[in-house]
Structures are given as structure tokens and as C-alpha cells.
Write a protein that holds these residues in place. Structure first.
Motif, mmCIF file in Angstrom:
data_model
loop_
_atom_site.group_PDB
_atom_site.id
_atom_site.type_symbol
_atom_site.label_atom_id
_atom_site.label_comp_id
_atom_site.label_asym_id
_atom_site.label_seq_id
_atom_site.Cartn_x
_atom_site.Cartn_y
_atom_site.Cartn_z
ATOM 1 N N HIS A 166 3.231 65.985 -41.019
ATOM 2 C CA HIS A 166 2.422 64.867 -40.526
ATOM 3 C C HIS A 166 1.735 64.151 -41.696
ATOM 4 O O HIS A 166 1.851 62.926 -41.851
ATOM 5 C CB HIS A 166 1.386 65.431 -39.546
ATOM 6 C CG HIS A 166 0.454 64.433 -38.951
ATOM 7 N ND1 HIS A 166 0.587 63.972 -37.662
ATOM 8 C CD2 HIS A 166 -0.642 63.801 -39.437
ATOM 9 C CE1 HIS A 166 -0.378 63.111 -37.399
ATOM 10 N NE2 HIS A 166 -1.149 62.989 -38.458
ATOM 11 N N HIS A 170 2.438 60.420 -43.325
ATOM 12 C CA HIS A 170 1.461 59.349 -43.557
ATOM 13 C C HIS A 170 1.562 58.823 -44.994
ATOM 14 O O HIS A 170 1.553 57.617 -45.229
ATOM 15 C CB HIS A 170 0.045 59.874 -43.352
ATOM 16 C CG HIS A 170 -0.433 59.902 -41.932
ATOM 17 N ND1 HIS A 170 -0.193 58.876 -41.041
ATOM 18 C CD2 HIS A 170 -1.176 60.814 -41.261
ATOM 19 C CE1 HIS A 170 -0.766 59.178 -39.876
ATOM 20 N NE2 HIS A 170 -1.358 60.347 -39.979
ATOM 21 N N HIS A 176 0.719 57.376 -36.618
ATOM 22 C CA HIS A 176 0.824 58.127 -35.363
ATOM 23 C C HIS A 176 1.736 57.401 -34.377
ATOM 24 O O HIS A 176 2.415 58.011 -33.568
ATOM 25 C CB HIS A 176 -0.559 58.324 -34.741
ATOM 26 C CG HIS A 176 -1.482 59.128 -35.615
ATOM 27 N ND1 HIS A 176 -2.843 59.093 -35.494
ATOM 28 C CD2 HIS A 176 -1.202 59.977 -36.639
ATOM 29 C CE1 HIS A 176 -3.383 59.903 -36.399
ATOM 30 N NE2 HIS A 176 -2.416 60.442 -37.115
ATOM 31 N N TYR A 197 -2.294 66.016 -31.488
ATOM 32 C CA TYR A 197 -3.088 65.006 -30.766
ATOM 33 C C TYR A 197 -2.641 64.902 -29.311
ATOM 34 O O TYR A 197 -3.413 64.508 -28.444
ATOM 35 C CB TYR A 197 -2.958 63.630 -31.427
ATOM 36 C CG TYR A 197 -3.715 63.527 -32.723
ATOM 37 C CD1 TYR A 197 -5.075 63.833 -32.793
ATOM 38 C CD2 TYR A 197 -3.082 63.110 -33.885
ATOM 39 C CE1 TYR A 197 -5.764 63.749 -33.987
ATOM 40 C CE2 TYR A 197 -3.770 63.021 -35.090
ATOM 41 C CZ TYR A 197 -5.111 63.341 -35.130
ATOM 42 O OH TYR A 197 -5.796 63.249 -36.305
HETATM 43 ZN ZN LIG Z 1 -2.565 61.534 -38.757
#
Ligand SMILES: [Zn+2]
Length: 243
Positions: A166, A170, A176, A197
Motif C-alpha cells: 500500500h 502511494h 486509495h 480501510y
Molecule cells: Zn493510504
């Protein structure tokens, strides 16, 4: 920011690839350089797991990728927390670009893996070209990447490993919104850019996830399926954003 802009005039040479692969003008590889904190570096399996899981995910998303392990460890005042992950590390990378720190950054992604507790927020941090992630002890507990399917049941080691993907995602340009979640039987499978999330409180979920993925499709309601699974490959949507 592209890699040339990031490196600016600092004169850092980019690796051009592994000898023997240059014959047919290969694509310029995306280079991810990984540093470990002193504490994280004590976990024998960690380097192999980071290279294995990050390599498998990035190789399925990009034409060419190199994952390099930095030759030295990084001394940290704290293994986690916003200051260590979101300020100290980016400053160290910026200083390294101008020769003021021991780190030698690359133009694509400069990733720090620490021994912080991935269950505490923030568990990771990223900005363009720079990322930090906790959970080294947990990532080291994973089976080798070659023995692990691309979708696994939720566990702390698996969540820490997905967080590594993740934050690196980024740093390489994915948001996201490039993540997806899908129903698979009784389970919901979260891709790396959505990650945990999907199962966060409504307030946290609303802050971090739009109603739909950037590539179309609404995120399913986490209450729809009892089982949690984590994807360890970037979706095509995220892959298109990486670089
Ligand atoms: Zn993130």
C-alpha cells in the motif's frame, strides 16, 4: 512528480538494469530501494519477505522493476508514529539527495521498513517517491512469497505485508481510489490500495475511501460478507497508476 524531477540536479545515477538484459533495449526499470531500521534488520527473514512480496506485486504490475536493499540500516529514535514515519524519514531522504545524509535515494521509491506496531495509527506513511511502513516483525513471520497465494485470509502479518504494498503503491503514484474490493463467496477481498480501510469504522472509511473506485465500481459494504481476505497483487487499476 516524476523521477527526474525528484532527483533534480543531485547527480544520483539510476541503475540501468541487470547485466545481460540490455540486449533488446529493455524498458527503464522502476527502482525501489528499501531500507530497514536497525531493529527491523534483526529479523532474519524480513529482507527475503519484503523482496518476495513487493517483487511479486510490482512485477505483475510493471514492465520492469528492481528492488534493491540498501547496504546500511537506518537508526531511528522511534519505530513508529507520525514524526518518525511522516517527517523524519522524508527529511532523511531529502537530505540524502543533496549528500547530507547517509542514505542514497533513487528516483522512483525510497521505502523504509521499521519494527513499529502496525496495529497503531499511523501504521505507514507515504508521499510521492518516499514511503515508510511499520510491521517488520510481522512481515518476517509470513511464509516465503513463492509459497503464498495472491489472496490470503486476514491476519496481522498479512495486513502488515499488504501495508508494505500500500505505502509503496502511494510512493509510486497510486491512491486509495485505485484500489478495489470484491466479493468472493463468503469473503470480501481488499486489494492493497484499499487495504484494511474496507473494514474501518464508517468515519475512518469515509475519510479515506470515496464511494467508488477511480476505475469504476462501488466498494461493497463490509457487513455484506463475514470473511476478510487481503489481496497481495495490485489491481489493474492501480497498476496503471504506478510508475
Ligand atoms: Zn493510504
Amino acid at each position: 512528480m516524476n523521477r527526474r524531477a525528484f532527483l533534480g540536479g543531485a547527480g544520483v545515477a539510476l541503475s540501468l538494469g541487470v547485466a545481460g538484459r540490455r540486449v533488446t533495449s529493455p524498458p527503464d526499470p522502476v527502482v525501489v530501494r528499501v531500507w530497514f531500521s536497525e531493529s527491523a534488520a534483526t529479523h532474519d527473514a524480513l529482507a527475503d519477505r519484503v523482496q518476495g512480496y513487493l517483487g511479486a506485486a510490482l512485477r505483475s504490475a510493471l514492465d520492469a522493476v528492481e528492488i534493491e536493499l540498501a547496504p546500511s540500516t537506518v537508526t531511528l529514535a522511534h519505530e513508529g508514529g507520525k514524526a518518525a514515519l511522516g517527517f523524519d524519514w522524508p527529511v532523511t531522504v531529502a537530505e540524502g539527495l543533496v549528500g547530507m545524509a547517509e542514505v542514497d535515494p533513487v528516483g522512483d521509491a525510497n521505502l523504509l521498513v521499521t519494527d513499529g506496531d502496525p496495529r497503531r495509527q499511523p501504521a505507514g506513511y507515504a508521499r510521492p517517491r518516499v514511503a515508510a511502513t511499520t510491521g517488520g516483525a510481522y512481515i518476517a513471520r509470513m511464509a516465503p512469497a513463492g509459497e503464498t497465494p495472491s489472496v490470503v485470509p486476514y491476519s496481522i502479518p498479512a495486513a502488515a505485508t499488504q501495508l508494505l504494498l500500500h505505502e509503496c503503491g502511494h510512493a509510486l503514484g497510486a491512491t486509495h481510489g485505485h484500489g478495489t474490493a470484491r466479493r468472493e463467496g463468503d469473503a470480501l477481498v481488499a486489494s492493497p490500495m484499499v487495504g484494511s480501510y474496507l473494514w474501518a469504522s464508517e468515519r475512518v472509511r469515509e475519510r479515506h475511501l470515496d464511494d467508488e473506485s477511480a476505475c469504476g465500481g462501488a466498494y461493497p459494504d463490509a457487513r455484506d460478507a463475514p470473511e476478510r481476505r487481503l489481496g497481495l497483487r495490485y489491481t489493474d487499476c492501480a497498476a496503471g497508476a504506478l510508475g
